[in-house]
Design an enzyme around this catalytic site. Sequence first.
Site, mmCIF file in Angstrom:
data_model
loop_
_atom_site.group_PDB
_atom_site.id
_atom_site.type_symbol
_atom_site.label_atom_id
_atom_site.label_comp_id
_atom_site.label_asym_id
_atom_site.label_seq_id
_atom_site.Cartn_x
_atom_site.Cartn_y
_atom_site.Cartn_z
ATOM 1 C CD GLU A 60 -1.305 -2.261 2.245
ATOM 2 O OE1 GLU A 60 -2.054 -2.714 3.124
ATOM 3 O OE2 GLU A 60 -0.128 -2.633 2.072
ATOM 4 N N GLY A 308 16.267 -37.784 2.844
ATOM 5 C CA GLY A 308 16.101 -39.186 2.502
ATOM 6 C C GLY A 308 14.834 -39.810 3.042
#
Length: 375
Positions: A60, A308
Amino acid sequence: MNAQDSQFMARALRLAERGNYTTSPNPRVGCVLVKGGEPSAAAKIIAEAWHQKAGQGHAEILALQMAGEKAKGATCYVSLEPCNHTGRTGPCTEALIEAGIARVVYAMEDPNPQVGGAGVARLREAGIEVDGPLMNQEAARINMGYVKRMATGRPFIRVKMAMSLDGRTAMPDGNAFWITGPRARTDVQRLRARSCAILTGWRSAAMDKSQMTVRADEFEIAEEGLGERQPLRVLVDSKLQMEKDARFFQAQTPVLVANLSRDGSGAEESESHISYLKIEEAEGHVDLTELVEKLGDRGINELLVETGSELSGAFLRAGLVDELIIYMAPKLMGSDARALFELPLQKMTESLPLHIKEVRQLGGDLRITASPEME
């Protein structure tokens, strides 16, 4: 609200997404200032902006600066309720009031308890017409991590994996280079870049010799902001077994080592970008629930888990995963290769149901986006 409101709000939402790679830990916000729309004058955009970096002007403020005196009497379309408190920058509500904005349309209420309706209330108190929420679900999707962290204290957690058509991630010797093709690997860089933090386990980092950084230049990705900010790298190393000369530590971007025994800064280490976070034990390992809550305390909105099968499976078993991103390559790696997740399930009734949200082709590979189904 009408179709024109939806049109300009859609534009504000697209602007918000331009901050995907740079705004962390702040929410992604877009703003459009419009004047006209009466029978005598067509509605016209006079300024537009998006929040780009934490500590810099909100969307804004930037739009108001661009519009100058033209902002008086304009309508402001903003993808998140304007803030009404002072943080690194001043309240957007006061800037809108001082600029003479006549109307504000917002997409969603800010879930931050410091804002939470106070912005809307302040604007109405000042005599500004306020409408909203408008396109709330679309706005929440753009800021899913911020929304979740404000509601639960935890980040939005994605687990990324790559596998063959038969669900394998590495050969028996651990070799996983490369399962997928270049387009899928480029897409991973985008996932990393939008994340506030990337988490991996020490075994995976050591075996893959990975650094878990965003390498936009290496992949020649010409997207705004991609690679400007490096996510925090989180290494789960319960017993501090990773060697200090490992390639993972050689990248000079911040590393947080989650472990069972040590807390505090790593300033005494030869590499001062390393810090340590002590986490309580759960079944001999770092308690993942406590870890993600502490990451939330640090302002982490989106966490990418890239590791993993053992650690990824642990995240699933703990019920911490919001989204799975699975890259599937058109190849077979065989029954001796490593499985996607370590999930020691024995019965069909123990299986984990998933909701497939999207399937997209990237070169010869498929990207499957899924989320665990809530009970």
